[in-house]
Scaffold this active site. Structure first.
Site, short mmCIF file in Angstrom:
data_model
loop_
_atom_site.label_atom_id
_atom_site.label_comp_id
_atom_site.label_asym_id
_atom_site.label_seq_id
_atom_site.Cartn_x
_atom_site.Cartn_y
_atom_site.Cartn_z
N SER A 134 0.85 -1.18 0.00
CA SER A 134 0.00 0.00 0.00
C SER A 134 0.89 1.24 0.00
CB SER A 134 -0.89 0.01 1.24
OG SER A 134 -1.57 1.25 1.39
N TYR A 146 -2.17 -0.10 11.07
CA TYR A 146 -2.25 -0.66 9.72
C TYR A 146 -1.07 -0.21 8.87
CZ TYR A 146 -3.82 -1.19 4.87
OH TYR A 146 -3.90 -1.50 3.54
#
Length: 225
Positions: A134, A146
């Site tokens: 990501s 995250y």
């Protein structure tokens, strides 16, 4: 492919089938997996065939068994995609530690055990190991665990690439920005379709043996970071 029944994973499966590739997808929900695999057959779905098995991406025994089942179903394994992952709500002060554990195991431990199970087959076929990261793996957000898991994927992908130099196995790290999926509680500033991520992966995998596309960052035009 882990986490292949929704979002980016489902797009990766469908676009791979349309390109004529056989695909083996895993998921944790039996009903969802069955319905998804049924939707991947028939007119307009492409020349490839879809297979699958129930497996938790954070479970070593299930991951190892799923890889073995994929090899048996397809006659070998050329590409392994560590796609399963999720984001926990809350920050480091008010988040749920039990959900954190599941997230870290899925996002960080999951890619490692998939690689361990798949590498003998990928080495035999001089294949590809794909890790879904990501843009959050390049940027820090206040109190966001995250992003730490995606930083881990960024580092793990390069570590694995270096380990496999000379083996013929190529490692591809894909780092999407905001992707248009139902997981967003609020619409992001700009987002790409999951099919765009799938097309980027297929482009990278299609490069000739002497070309190693090791990282692809793909954002929507106008995304802030």
């Amino acid at each position: 492919m882990t986490g292949g029944t929704s979002g980016i994973g489902a797009a990766l499966v469908r676009e791979s089938l349309r390109a004529g590739h056989d695909v083996f997808a895993t998921g944790r929900d039996a009903g969802r997996l069955t319905a998804f695999l049924e939707s991947c057959s028939g007119p307009g779905t492409g020349g490839g065939r879809a297979y699958g098995a129930i497996a938790d991406a954070a479970n070593w025994d299930q991951t190892r068994d799923a890889v073995a089942a994929a090899v048996e179903a397809m006659g070998g394994l050329d590409v392994a995609v560590a796609n399963a992952g999720f984001s926990a709500s809350g920050d480091l002060a008010d988040g749920d530690p039990e959900v954190w554990r599941d997230m870290v195991l899925t996002n960080v431990y999951g890619p490692a055990i998939l690689a361990k199970a798949a590498l003998p087959h990928l080495t035999a076929n001089r294949g590809h190991m794909v890790l879904m990261g990501s843009t959050a793996g390049r940027k820090v957000y206040p109190g966001n665990l995250y992003t730490a898991t995606k930083w881990a994927v960024t580092g793990y992908a390069e570590s694995l690439r270096q380990q496999l130099v000379g083996s013929g196995v190529r490692v591809l790290h894909i780092a999407p920005g905001h992707v248009d999926t139902p997981l967003w509680k609020e619409a992001p500033d700009a987002a790409i379709a999951p099919e765009s991520v799938a097309e980027a992966m297929l482009w990278a995998l299609a490069q000739p043996p002497g070309v190693d596309v090791s990282e692809v960052t793909i954002r929507a035009t106008g995304q802030e970071f």
